[in-house]
Write a protein that holds these residues in place. Structure first.
Motif, PDB file in Angstrom:
ATOM      1  N   ARG A 292      93.592 -24.452 -28.288  1.00 43.39           N
ATOM      2  CA  ARG A 292      93.817 -25.900 -28.143  1.00 43.39           C
ATOM      3  C   ARG A 292      92.948 -26.657 -29.138  1.00 43.39           C
ATOM      4  N   GLY A 293      91.711 -26.171 -29.320  1.00 41.48           N
ATOM      5  CA  GLY A 293      90.835 -26.793 -30.298  1.00 41.48           C
ATOM      6  C   GLY A 293      91.382 -26.657 -31.707  1.00 41.48           C
ATOM      7  N   VAL A 294      91.985 -25.504 -32.017  1.00 38.97           N
ATOM      8  CA  VAL A 294      92.608 -25.308 -33.332  1.00 38.97           C
ATOM      9  C   VAL A 294      93.725 -26.325 -33.533  1.00 38.97           C
ATOM     10  N   ARG A 295      94.514 -26.538 -32.502  1.00 39.94           N
ATOM     11  CA  ARG A 295      95.599 -27.524 -32.599  1.00 39.94           C
ATOM     12  C   ARG A 295      95.036 -28.913 -32.886  1.00 39.94           C
ATOM     13  N   ASN A 296      93.944 -29.281 -32.227  1.00 41.04           N
ATOM     14  CA  ASN A 296      93.339 -30.596 -32.461  1.00 41.04           C
ATOM     15  C   ASN A 296      92.823 -30.733 -33.891  1.00 41.04           C
ATOM     16  N   VAL A 297      92.182 -29.671 -34.405  1.00 38.70           N
ATOM     17  CA  VAL A 297      91.696 -29.689 -35.782  1.00 38.70           C
ATOM     18  C   VAL A 297      92.865 -29.799 -36.745  1.00 38.70           C
ATOM     19  N   PHE A 298      93.912 -29.045 -36.486  1.00 36.18           N
ATOM     20  CA  PHE A 298      95.123 -29.067 -37.325  1.00 36.18           C
ATOM     21  C   PHE A 298      95.702 -30.478 -37.386  1.00 36.18           C
ATOM     22  N   GLU A 299      95.794 -31.131 -36.243  1.00 35.08           N
ATOM     23  CA  GLU A 299      96.374 -32.480 -36.203  1.00 35.08           C
ATOM     24  C   GLU A 299      95.480 -33.491 -36.918  1.00 35.08           C
ATOM     25  N   ARG A 300      94.163 -33.324 -36.821  1.00 35.18           N
ATOM     26  CA  ARG A 300      93.248 -34.226 -37.549  1.00 35.18           C
ATOM     27  C   ARG A 300      93.422 -34.075 -39.053  1.00 35.18           C
ATOM     28  N   ILE A 301      93.621 -32.847 -39.500  1.00 37.74           N
ATOM     29  CA  ILE A 301      93.824 -32.601 -40.938  1.00 37.74           C
ATOM     30  C   ILE A 301      95.163 -33.187 -41.386  1.00 37.74           C
ATOM     31  N   LEU A 302      96.192 -33.099 -40.540  1.00 36.18           N
ATOM     32  CA  LEU A 302      97.488 -33.689 -40.893  1.00 36.18           C
ATOM     33  C   LEU A 302      97.391 -35.204 -41.023  1.00 36.18           C
ATOM     34  N   ILE A 303      96.584 -35.827 -40.175  1.00 32.28           N
ATOM     35  CA  ILE A 303      96.393 -37.283 -40.286  1.00 32.28           C
ATOM     36  C   ILE A 303      95.763 -37.626 -41.634  1.00 32.28           C
ATOM     37  N   CYS A 304      94.777 -36.851 -42.043  1.00 32.04           N
ATOM     38  CA  CYS A 304      94.107 -37.102 -43.322  1.00 32.04           C
ATOM     39  C   CYS A 304      95.045 -36.841 -44.495  1.00 32.04           C
ATOM     40  N   GLN A 305      95.916 -35.828 -44.367  1.00 28.72           N
ATOM     41  CA  GLN A 305      96.915 -35.602 -45.411  1.00 28.72           C
ATOM     42  C   GLN A 305      97.856 -36.798 -45.503  1.00 28.72           C
ATOM     43  N   ALA A 306      98.283 -37.317 -44.341  1.00 25.66           N
ATOM     44  CA  ALA A 306      99.183 -38.472 -44.322  1.00 25.66           C
ATOM     45  C   ALA A 306      98.515 -39.691 -44.958  1.00 25.66           C
ATOM     46  N   ASN A 307      97.235 -39.901 -44.674  1.00 23.35           N
ATOM     47  CA  ASN A 307      96.514 -41.023 -45.282  1.00 23.35           C
ATOM     48  C   ASN A 307      96.444 -40.871 -46.800  1.00 23.35           C
ATOM     49  N   ARG A 308      96.224 -39.651 -47.252  1.00 25.42           N
ATOM     50  CA  ARG A 308      96.148 -39.403 -48.699  1.00 25.42           C
ATOM     51  C   ARG A 308      97.495 -39.647 -49.373  1.00 25.42           C
ATOM     52  N   LEU A 309      98.562 -39.137 -48.771  1.00 24.22           N
ATOM     53  CA  LEU A 309      99.890 -39.270 -49.389  1.00 24.22           C
ATOM     54  C   LEU A 309     100.418 -40.703 -49.329  1.00 24.22           C
ATOM     55  N   ALA A 310     100.018 -41.424 -48.279  1.00 28.62           N
ATOM     56  CA  ALA A 310     100.483 -42.814 -48.153  1.00 28.62           C
ATOM     57  C   ALA A 310      99.975 -43.680 -49.303  1.00 28.62           C
ATOM     58  N   GLN A 312      99.766 -42.641 -52.416  1.00 23.81           N
ATOM     59  CA  GLN A 312     100.385 -42.234 -53.671  1.00 23.81           C
ATOM     60  C   GLN A 312     101.662 -43.018 -53.929  1.00 23.81           C
ATOM     61  N   GLU A 313     101.922 -43.300 -55.194  1.00 23.96           N
ATOM     62  CA  GLU A 313     103.149 -44.035 -55.536  1.00 23.96           C
ATOM     63  C   GLU A 313     104.375 -43.149 -55.385  1.00 23.96           C
ATOM     64  N   HIS A 314     104.265 -41.880 -55.791  1.00 24.74           N
ATOM     65  CA  HIS A 314     105.371 -40.941 -55.678  1.00 24.74           C
ATOM     66  C   HIS A 314     104.904 -39.723 -54.872  1.00 24.74           C
ATOM     67  N   VAL A 315     105.714 -39.317 -53.909  1.00 21.87           N
ATOM     68  CA  VAL A 315     105.395 -38.166 -53.072  1.00 21.87           C
ATOM     69  C   VAL A 315     106.512 -37.140 -53.206  1.00 21.87           C
ATOM     70  N   THR A 316     106.177 -35.954 -53.683  1.00 21.24           N
ATOM     71  CA  THR A 316     107.166 -34.896 -53.880  1.00 21.24           C
ATOM     72  C   THR A 316     107.244 -34.015 -52.633  1.00 21.24           C
ATOM     73  N   ARG A 317     108.270 -33.157 -52.624  1.00 23.92           N
ATOM     74  CA  ARG A 317     108.408 -32.191 -51.526  1.00 23.92           C
ATOM     75  C   ARG A 317     107.178 -31.284 -51.470  1.00 23.92           C
ATOM     76  N   GLU A 318     106.669 -30.873 -52.623  1.00 21.48           N
ATOM     77  CA  GLU A 318     105.492 -30.021 -52.670  1.00 21.48           C
ATOM     78  C   GLU A 318     104.275 -30.741 -52.097  1.00 21.48           C
ATOM     79  N   ASP A 319     104.150 -32.028 -52.399  1.00 17.45           N
ATOM     80  CA  ASP A 319     103.046 -32.822 -51.845  1.00 17.45           C
ATOM     81  C   ASP A 319     103.075 -32.809 -50.318  1.00 17.45           C
TER      82      ASP A 319
END
Length: 348
Positions: A292-310, A312-319
């Motif tokens: 469960r803790g791994v899931r929480n860490v995973f979701e926190r990292i996804l939030i940070c990825q979303a903040n980073r990509l938001a 960017q002017e262009h977001v690719t499938r690879e991004d």
């Protein structure tokens, strides 16, 4: 082919090959007739020649079902001791059923269990798998899992707890009743209604012993105290499975599995940072929650990825699939070290 040969093939394939036993080939070669041994691998088409044969229908279901569940069990990360106990229990049930089919005396088989361990160690997952395995073996008629805790069994007024508990039991009939944090049924006072729930469950375990399995789960010491606090519980729960906390390597493997399922690519540098992150967070496995803790860490990292990509002017499938070291550091509240610009002068 006659029914006798078909039945011989059915029994041996069902109770050996269906579980991917590494010794199966040698056992089959020794036990089967040459004709039957030559037909291994074609068991389902062989059974199909005899529609309506109760024994063969049962064994066909077993081959299709339990074999797949065995592969699912092997696919879980860690849990080596639990996996072995589950295999031991399956073997016990197989032999018990074979003795019955051969007219030999059998002892009453109690399948009620206690699962002990910290949160997030796979107790509910294994309980759900056990429900499906018992259904494939013909032990349970439906194979569903009904999960409850104290709140799902105990009411606030006299007489209501028994009704509430009976409803949960009725819903679980044909499957597994999984009681999480079962020790909470032992209330702090003698007037607590938790004892009424325990008494109702014990009666149901006796009345429906042929089509109900009860699994009580919770922390190690608390579960031991709970089971030994009541002679009725002690006599009915005699199988104990302990779920160890995951190691740092297993936690990282669970994280990577989440990445694979979600179509995320974890950069090599990020993987090392994730392992350090998990090790830091997992200083107290009980509070971290293991998987469960791994899931929480995973979701926190996804939030940070979303903040980073938001940003960017262009977001690719690879991004969209890439999880970077910067994402992991941001989830920890740290910043990635920015490389110096080429040719930048150093301060004197």
């Amino acid at each position: 082919m006659n029914r006798s040969t078909a039945r011989e093939i059915a029994v041996h394939f069902a109770f050996e090959l269906a579980f991917s036993d590494e010794r199966a080939e040698a056992l089959l070669e020794r036990e089967l007739t040459p004709e039957a041994f030559a037909l291994r691998g074609r068991e389902e088409s062989i059974y199909a020649q005899f529609p309506g044969e109760g024994e063969l229908d049962y064994i066909t279901r077993l081959v299709r079902g339990v074999g797949g569940h065995g592969a699912e069990l092997d696919g879980y990360i860690g849990l080596s001791a639990v996996k072995q106990e589950v295999r031991n229990l399956i073997d016990l049930v197989k032999i018990h059923q074979l003795r019955e089919k051969n007219g030999l005396p059998v002892t009453e088989l109690s399948l009620h269990m206690v699962f002990s361990g910290s949160p997030g160690t796979g107790k509910t997952t294994i309980a759900r798998l056990m429900a499906r395995i018992f259904h494939s073996l013909g032990i349970l008629s439906k194979g569903q899992l009904v999960e409850v805790d104290r709140a799902g069994l105990v009411a606030g007024y006299v007489g209501q707890t028994a009704l509430k508990t009976r409803k949960a039991v009725e819903k679980a009939l044909g499957g597994v009743l999984f009681i999480d944090e079962a020790y909470a049924l032992n209330g702090p006072s003698g007037n607590d209604f938790g004892q009424e729930a325990i008494d109702t469950i014990l009666k149901a375990m006796e009345d429906h012993r042929d089509d109900l399995v009860v699994i009580a789960a919770g922390y190690d010491n608390l579960m031991n105290r709970f089971i030994h606090s009541n002679p009725g519980l002690e006599s009915r729960f005699n199988r104990f499975l302990h779920f160890e906390d995951y190691s740092p390597e297993e936690l990282l493997a669970i994280f990577k599995t989440r990445c694979e399922k979600g179509c995320y690519d974890l950069e090599e540098e990020a993987a090392g940072l994730v392992q350090d992150f998990l090790r830091e967070e997992n200083r107290d496995p009980a509070s971290f929650g293991n998987a469960r803790g791994v899931r929480n860490v995973f979701e926190r990292i996804l939030i940070c990825q979303a903040n980073r990509l938001a940003g960017q002017e262009h977001v690719t499938r690879e991004d969209l699939t890439k999880l970077t070291a910067a994402d992991v550091l941001a989830a920890q509240g740290r910043e990635a070290v920015k490389p110096e610009a080429p040719g930048a002068e150093k301060d004197a």
